[in-house]
Design an enzyme around this catalytic site. Structure first.
Site, PDB file in Angstrom:
ATOM      1  N   ARG A  15       0.709  -1.086   0.083  1.00 37.18           N
ATOM      2  CA  ARG A  15       0.003  -0.067   0.155  1.00 37.18           C
ATOM      3  C   ARG A  15       1.016   1.267  -0.027  1.00 37.18           C
ATOM      4  NH1 ARG A  15      -4.839   1.833   4.093  1.00 37.18           N
ATOM      5  NH2 ARG A  15      -3.241   2.075   5.364  1.00 37.18           N
ATOM      6  N   THR A  62      -1.133   7.613  -1.176  1.00 36.40           N
ATOM      7  CA  THR A  62      -2.352   7.398  -1.974  1.00 36.40           C
ATOM      8  C   THR A  62      -3.243   6.437  -1.432  1.00 36.40           C
ATOM      9  OG1 THR A  62      -1.359   5.822  -3.361  1.00 36.40           O
ATOM     10  CG2 THR A  62      -1.069   8.126  -4.110  1.00 36.40           C
ATOM     11  N   ASP A  64       3.475  -4.296  11.035  1.00 33.60           N
ATOM     12  CA  ASP A  64       4.570  -3.625  12.043  1.00 33.60           C
ATOM     13  C   ASP A  64       4.525  -4.072  13.576  1.00 33.60           C
ATOM     14  OD1 ASP A  64       5.503  -2.127  10.161  1.00 33.60           O
ATOM     15  OD2 ASP A  64       4.488  -0.120  10.904  1.00 33.60           O
TER      16      ASP A  64
END
Ligand code: URA
Length: 205
Positions: free
Chosen positions: A102, A106, A200
């Site tokens: 991703r 945007t 993460d």
């Protein structure tokens, strides 16, 4: 809307600890395993079975076994956190990989990797923990359809209403199994209340 939301007290318990920002990566991985295991049972409830003749220690009988092995397709990288329970409890699972990243400005997904086993005639379960905009999920399902998948299920841990709408519009026949349906996306396309960046937190990055 083909959305199925997990309804189990253990699921709620696990999700609460997953969301907690003080949960460290080791526990986060264990909790991801647990919720994915619960979701795997929901996503396979209607799998085809076939007869198998066996003998118990008491007498012959006809049982039923799974008719075909599953294919699991994690969307890299966060989807990897949901694969292990499928490998542990389902026989002869094959794993395919779709790498979508991703763009953080945007929020549009870009494909950088794809490696898939034969998909024709086998249930293909696409997994990605966070169904946010729905763009990556819809794109991954385009990819597995192009590779021959016909029986597709999407499984996520947290879904946003926006992602469910996008995915069900792009692929109305694909059932979505979610651990929970959250409130909305924020301006940066993160799910609220959500659990932050799943990858993460899984990998401690
Ligand atoms: N991906 C994540 O890891 N978290 C979100 O909230 C949205 C997308």
């Amino acid at each position: 809307m083909p959305l199925h939301v997990l309804n189990h007290p253990l699921g709620t318990h696990v999700l609460t600890h997953l969301r907690d920002k003080t949960t460290k990566p080791a526990l986060f991985r264990t909790l991801s395993y647990q919720i994915a295991l619960l979701l795997s049972l929901e996503a396979t409830r209607d799998l085809a079975t076939e007869e198998k003749k066996i003998e118990t220690p008491m007498e012959p009988m006809t049982g039923r076994v799974l008719a075909r092995p599953l294919v699991i397709v994690p969307i890299l990288r966060a989807g990897l956190g949901m694969v292990q329970p499928f490998q542990d409890i389902y026989p002869d699972v094959s794993i395919g990989y779709v790498g979508l990243e991703r763009d953080h400005t945007t929020a549009i997904a870009r494909s950088y990797y794809c490696k898939l086993p034969p998909l024709d005639g086998r249930r293909t379960i696409v997994v990605d923990p966070m169904l946010a905009t729905g763009g990556s999920a819809a794109q991954a399902i385009d990819v597995v359809k192009a590779a021959g998948a016909r029986e597709i299920v999407f499984v996520c841990i947290v879904a946003a209403p926006e992602g469910v709408a996008t995915l069900s519009q792009a692929h109305p026949e694909v059932p979505i199994h979610a651990g929970v349906l959250d409130r909305q996306l924020n301006a940066k396309k993160y799910i609220m209340p959500g659990l932050g960046d799943f990858g993460d937190r899984l990998y401690g990055t």
